[in-house]
Design a protein around this motif. Sequence first.
Motif, short mmCIF file in Angstrom:
data_model
loop_
_atom_site.label_atom_id
_atom_site.label_comp_id
_atom_site.label_asym_id
_atom_site.label_seq_id
_atom_site.Cartn_x
_atom_site.Cartn_y
_atom_site.Cartn_z
N VAL A 1 0.85 -1.21 0.00
CA VAL A 1 0.00 0.00 0.00
C VAL A 1 0.88 1.24 0.00
O VAL A 1 0.64 2.20 -0.76
N ARG A 2 1.91 1.25 0.82
CA ARG A 2 2.82 2.41 0.88
C ARG A 2 3.51 2.63 -0.47
O ARG A 2 3.59 3.75 -0.96
N LEU A 3 3.93 1.51 -1.09
CA LEU A 3 4.60 1.62 -2.39
C LEU A 3 3.65 2.17 -3.46
O LEU A 3 4.02 3.05 -4.26
N LEU A 4 2.40 1.67 -3.43
CA LEU A 4 1.43 2.13 -4.44
C LEU A 4 1.13 3.62 -4.27
O LEU A 4 1.01 4.35 -5.26
N LEU A 5 1.02 4.06 -3.01
CA LEU A 5 0.76 5.49 -2.77
C LEU A 5 1.91 6.34 -3.31
O LEU A 5 1.69 7.37 -3.95
N GLU A 6 3.11 5.88 -3.10
CA GLU A 6 4.27 6.64 -3.61
C GLU A 6 4.32 6.60 -5.15
O GLU A 6 4.68 7.59 -5.79
N THR A 7 3.91 5.46 -5.71
CA THR A 7 3.92 5.33 -7.18
C THR A 7 3.03 6.39 -7.82
O THR A 7 3.35 6.90 -8.89
N VAL A 8 1.90 6.71 -7.17
CA VAL A 8 0.99 7.70 -7.78
C VAL A 8 1.26 9.10 -7.24
O VAL A 8 0.46 10.02 -7.43
N GLY A 9 2.37 9.28 -6.52
CA GLY A 9 2.78 10.61 -6.08
C GLY A 9 2.14 11.09 -4.80
O GLY A 9 2.06 12.29 -4.55
N LEU A 10 1.66 10.15 -3.95
CA LEU A 10 1.14 10.54 -2.62
C LEU A 10 2.14 10.09 -1.56
O LEU A 10 3.03 9.29 -1.83
N HIS A 11 1.95 10.61 -0.33
CA HIS A 11 2.85 10.21 0.75
C HIS A 11 2.41 8.87 1.33
O HIS A 11 1.22 8.66 1.57
N ALA A 12 3.38 8.01 1.59
CA ALA A 12 3.05 6.71 2.18
C ALA A 12 2.36 6.90 3.53
O ALA A 12 1.50 6.11 3.91
N ASP A 13 2.69 7.99 4.23
CA ASP A 13 2.09 8.22 5.55
C ASP A 13 0.62 8.65 5.47
O ASP A 13 -0.05 8.76 6.49
N GLY B 1 -9.49 16.71 -4.79
CA GLY B 1 -10.03 15.91 -5.90
C GLY B 1 -8.93 15.20 -6.67
O GLY B 1 -9.04 14.01 -7.00
N GLY B 2 -7.83 15.91 -6.95
CA GLY B 2 -6.72 15.30 -7.71
C GLY B 2 -6.08 14.18 -6.93
O GLY B 2 -5.74 13.13 -7.48
N GLN B 3 -5.94 14.39 -5.60
CA GLN B 3 -5.35 13.33 -4.77
C GLN B 3 -6.26 12.11 -4.72
O GLN B 3 -5.79 10.97 -4.76
N ARG B 4 -7.58 12.36 -4.67
CA ARG B 4 -8.52 11.22 -4.65
C ARG B 4 -8.42 10.43 -5.95
O ARG B 4 -8.50 9.21 -5.95
N GLN B 5 -8.23 11.14 -7.08
CA GLN B 5 -8.12 10.41 -8.35
C GLN B 5 -6.83 9.57 -8.34
O GLN B 5 -6.80 8.46 -8.86
N ARG B 6 -5.78 10.09 -7.70
CA ARG B 6 -4.54 9.31 -7.57
C ARG B 6 -4.80 8.04 -6.75
O ARG B 6 -4.23 6.98 -7.01
N ILE B 7 -5.65 8.16 -5.71
CA ILE B 7 -5.97 6.98 -4.88
C ILE B 7 -6.69 5.93 -5.74
O ILE B 7 -6.41 4.74 -5.65
N CYS B 8 -7.62 6.41 -6.59
CA CYS B 8 -8.34 5.47 -7.47
C CYS B 8 -7.35 4.77 -8.42
O CYS B 8 -7.48 3.58 -8.69
N ILE B 9 -6.38 5.52 -8.91
CA ILE B 9 -5.38 4.91 -9.81
C ILE B 9 -4.55 3.88 -9.02
O ILE B 9 -4.30 2.78 -9.50
N ALA B 10 -4.19 4.23 -7.77
CA ALA B 10 -3.43 3.29 -6.94
C ALA B 10 -4.22 2.01 -6.71
O ALA B 10 -3.67 0.90 -6.76
N ARG B 11 -5.53 2.16 -6.49
CA ARG B 11 -6.36 0.96 -6.27
C ARG B 11 -6.39 0.10 -7.53
O ARG B 11 -6.31 -1.13 -7.46
N ALA B 12 -6.50 0.76 -8.71
CA ALA B 12 -6.50 -0.01 -9.96
C ALA B 12 -5.15 -0.71 -10.16
O ALA B 12 -5.10 -1.87 -10.60
N LEU B 13 -4.07 -0.03 -9.78
CA LEU B 13 -2.74 -0.65 -9.93
C LEU B 13 -2.58 -1.82 -8.96
O LEU B 13 -1.88 -2.79 -9.25
N ALA B 14 -3.23 -1.70 -7.78
CA ALA B 14 -3.14 -2.78 -6.79
C ALA B 14 -3.65 -4.09 -7.38
O ALA B 14 -3.21 -5.17 -6.99
N CYS B 15 -4.58 -4.00 -8.33
CA CYS B 15 -5.13 -5.21 -8.97
C CYS B 15 -4.15 -5.78 -9.99
O CYS B 15 -4.46 -6.76 -10.65
#
Length: 332
Positions: free
Chosen positions: A146-158, A169-183
């Motif tokens: 999860v920490r790695l995926l957050l960093e991959t989309v440019g968010l803080h692991a913390d 809004g932009g950060q939330r879209q990054r979270i959605c991209i991270a979730r898609a990448l998690a799959c």
Amino acid sequence: MTLDPAQPSLIAVKGLSKQFDLSPPWWARLLTGAQRRVLKAVDDVTFDIPRGKTLGLVGESGCGKSTVARCVTNLMVPTSGRVDFNFGGAVEPSTALSPEGRRKVQMIFQDPYSSLNPRWPISKTIAEPLKVFGLKTSRAEIRDEVRLLLETVGLHADDAHKYPHQFSGGQRQRICIARALACRSEFLVLDEPTSALDVSVQAQILNVMLELQARLHLTFLFISHDLSVIFQMSDYVGVMYLGRLVEIGPTAEVFRRPRHPYTQLLLQTVPRTNLVGQIRAPLSGEVPSPIKPPGGCSFHPRCPHVMDVCRSVAPKQTQSGAELVACHLAAG
Ligand SMILES: Nc1ncnc2c1ncn2[C@@H]1O[C@H](COP(=O)(O)OP(=O)(O)OP(=O)(O)O)[C@@H](O)[C@H]1O
Ligand SMILES: [Mg+2]
């Protein structure tokens, strides 16, 4: 015609149609004599996307872009036609995707807030596909991923412990991209992913997606009504009008020399820096109702080059250069 005969297609869509029956119930039709009303949202759409490439879909509101997206991702059952995926093994029809195949096909929506569970911290949102698909099992592995995926989309692991309302809004879209990448997805359908964001954030998200695509060799179906975004993101572009694909081909080619009169008009509406101060002609005329589309070529009432044949005969797709165009003019 496949878009790139030298490249294997990850997805092939053939003759896809989706109709919505909007008729009143049979007893009401019997009592009032009302007719059946069927809306053809998508009509005989065929395309393929080479692995690692992006097909952009454009067209005015209501032309069927999201319906194509929903049929392709199995959120909706098409009325006819088929969608086949080839992830490198056997060809899998979308209606009988293996669990592995389902994991590889993901969708990103316009409104990231409504596609996140507001009661879950984002660590749980991103960890869920890892657990459901058995990609990671131990708690430590899941936390690290999860920490790695957050960093991959440019968010803080913390940020992992925060809730969706604590992000922009932009950060939330990054979270959605991270979730898609998690799959470990391979094919992403992005339906207006940046329309709800302001221009600078939009550019950041588009860059994240381009960078991830190059790194992970992802294939995108990218939907937008913004032609400049389509130009930036897409290798190929498909132009839809009233449920039909009227033109499809390499983006550079279509933008340089649009062949369908609808594409030509659509491109005239794009702002250009060398035309600042000039009045741009808006796309004239109303989009006809998809319940009662005009006969022949459905674009004929708005077409500046309309001919007699256009009023009675629907044009077939013909090859013109590297493109497919459904227009009597292109057929010659
Ligand atoms: N579930 C539904 N029931 C009935 N009609 C529908 C349904 N979903 C879509 N439609 C109709 O199908 C047509 C295509 O809709 P769709 O959402 O695919 O368009 P779109 O190109 O994505 O438009 P926009 O750019 O506004 O998002 C529209 O006329 C819409 O009203
Ligand atoms: Mg839509």
